[in-house]
Design an enzyme around this catalytic site. Structure first.
Site, mmCIF file in Angstrom:
data_model
loop_
_atom_site.group_PDB
_atom_site.id
_atom_site.type_symbol
_atom_site.label_atom_id
_atom_site.label_comp_id
_atom_site.label_asym_id
_atom_site.label_seq_id
_atom_site.Cartn_x
_atom_site.Cartn_y
_atom_site.Cartn_z
ATOM 1 N N GLU A 154 44.676 83.831 35.038
ATOM 2 C CA GLU A 154 44.302 82.408 35.022
ATOM 3 C C GLU A 154 42.783 82.207 35.024
ATOM 4 O OE1 GLU A 154 46.566 80.441 38.075
ATOM 5 O OE2 GLU A 154 48.480 81.154 37.240
ATOM 6 N N ASN A 195 46.453 87.298 31.863
ATOM 7 C CA ASN A 195 47.668 86.497 32.025
ATOM 8 C C ASN A 195 47.312 85.051 32.358
ATOM 9 O OD1 ASN A 195 50.646 86.492 32.438
ATOM 10 N ND2 ASN A 195 50.142 86.043 34.562
ATOM 11 N N HIS A 231 55.481 78.701 32.182
ATOM 12 C CA HIS A 231 55.973 77.673 33.110
ATOM 13 C C HIS A 231 56.052 76.351 32.335
ATOM 14 C CE1 HIS A 231 55.794 80.362 36.475
ATOM 15 N NE2 HIS A 231 54.506 80.584 36.312
ATOM 16 N N GLU A 259 56.308 84.882 33.162
ATOM 17 C CA GLU A 259 56.711 84.085 34.333
ATOM 18 C C GLU A 259 57.583 82.899 33.907
ATOM 19 O OE1 GLU A 259 53.380 83.053 36.854
ATOM 20 O OE2 GLU A 259 52.293 84.889 36.334
ATOM 21 N N ASP A 261 59.944 79.922 33.287
ATOM 22 C CA ASP A 261 60.916 78.986 33.855
ATOM 23 C C ASP A 261 60.738 77.646 33.151
ATOM 24 O OD1 ASP A 261 58.623 77.905 35.171
ATOM 25 O OD2 ASP A 261 59.097 78.934 37.033
#
Length: 341
Positions: A154, A195, A231, A259, A261
């Site tokens: 990030e 990432n 996300h 990651e 979702d």
């Protein structure tokens, strides 16, 4: 005569997924794995742990919290690998891969890193010691295959500007090179990733990563892949995922969805579950279409342990299993996308 993929799909959907296994289908689609994140406290939940250990669905695990700086080096020079070692041991028993997460991140950072007001020379040494130690600790374990580390996490804002972390404010872009080079030295076989979230499609943030990786490669800094967190929000999945992934592949790096979702506003309805199924299918299909998209990790597999409700008020139900560990329609969307029909 119908081909093997059609037969798989008939078994998969006709039997409502009884024999569908997401990791197996991902590997049949040419990927390295389909996996899940896990946080250590959930491992005491026996039914949860049993399903997490099912290699047919999960060929890879990520420690969601226990290898982050505040946990693994809460005091300078004092390392705690208890949580990471526990997850690695579970994965070894299950013949699952493990993704290392994460070396350098502005969040969940041990307070002493920012409070010390370190000089550039001192902070460089701190990064070298931290990354070198944690990557080196798992040399030959996480990376026996070899496998992957999220070295920097990030690093950009959504507008494509550098996040003003203690690392960037003190060292500028040099901190990327420092972390990546020491990680490569600590384990020459591991694949090194940067990432981030909101880099799924074409936008200012993914442009920034494209330019950074291009610059790093030109300087021969070791960088093997982009981690795309994924996300996402129900009904708002980017339409340019495949094109974005392909341009990074053309740049010469791999892409991993790290990651995934897809959250929704509560309460859950059948219509929302159907849209979620379609959204998962869209994301997986994009990965399947790009050869260098090497695998997908969901950010835990069940709504029971999702991070979403604690961060987004009134939202949740983001994962392919519900809170009772029952498969949701999203599961079958993922499976259908891997089959490709």
């Amino acid at each position: 005569m119908k081909g093997p993929a059609f037969i798989v799909l008939v078994v998969l959907l006709g039997a409502h997924g009884v024999f569908a296994q997401l990791n197996v289908l991902a590997k049949l689609a040419g990927k390295q794995y389909f996996g899940s994140a896990v946080d250590n406290p959930a491992l005491s939940d026996v039914p949860y742990r049993r399903q997490l250990s099912n290699w047919l669905d999960f060929g890879q695990l990520t420690a969601s919290n226990t290898l982050k700086w505040e946990t693994v080096e809460a005091q300078r020079g004092v390392f705690n690998f208890t949580g990471g070692d526990e997850i690695l041991a579970l994965a070894k028993r299950n013949k699952q891969l493990v993704r290392g997460h994460t070396c350098v991140w502005h969040s969940q950072l041990a307070p002493w890193v920012e409070a010390g007001n370190f000089s550039a020379t001192e902070l460089t040494k701190i990064i070298e010691d931290h990354c070198g130690t944690i990557v080196g600790h798992y040399r030959g374990d996480i990376c026996k295959q070899p496998f992957h580390w999220d070295v920097v996490n990030e690093a950009f804002e959504d507008d494509g500007t550098f996040r003003q972390s203690v690392f960037y404010k003190t060292l500028g872009k040099q901190y990327f090179e420092t972390a990546l080079r020491v990680a490569r030295k600590a384990d020459p076989k591991t694949k090194l990733y940067i990432n981030d979230y909101n880099v799924e499609g074409l936008n200012a943030k993914s442009d920034a990563y494209y330019n950074l990786i291009k610059e790093l490669k030109a300087k021969k800094v070791p960088i093997d892949g982009l981690g795309v967190q994924g996300h996402l929000i129900l009904g708002r999945v980017p339409t340019t995922i495949k094109e974005n992934f392909q341009r990074f592949a053309d740049l010469g790096v791999d892409i991993a969805i790290t990651e995934l979702d897809i959250r929704m506003e509560l309460p859950v309805t059948p219509e929302k579950l159907e849209q979620q199924k379609k959204d998962y299918e869209t994301v997986i299909a994009a990965c399947k279409a790009v050869k260098r998209c090497i695998g997908v990790t969901i950010w835990d597999y069940t709504d029971k342990y999702s991070w979403v409700p604690s961060w987004f008020e009134g939202e949740g139900a983001a994962l392919p299993w519900d809170e009772d560990l029952k498969k949701k329609p999203a599961y079958y969307g993922i499976a259908k996308a891997w089959v490709g029909l």
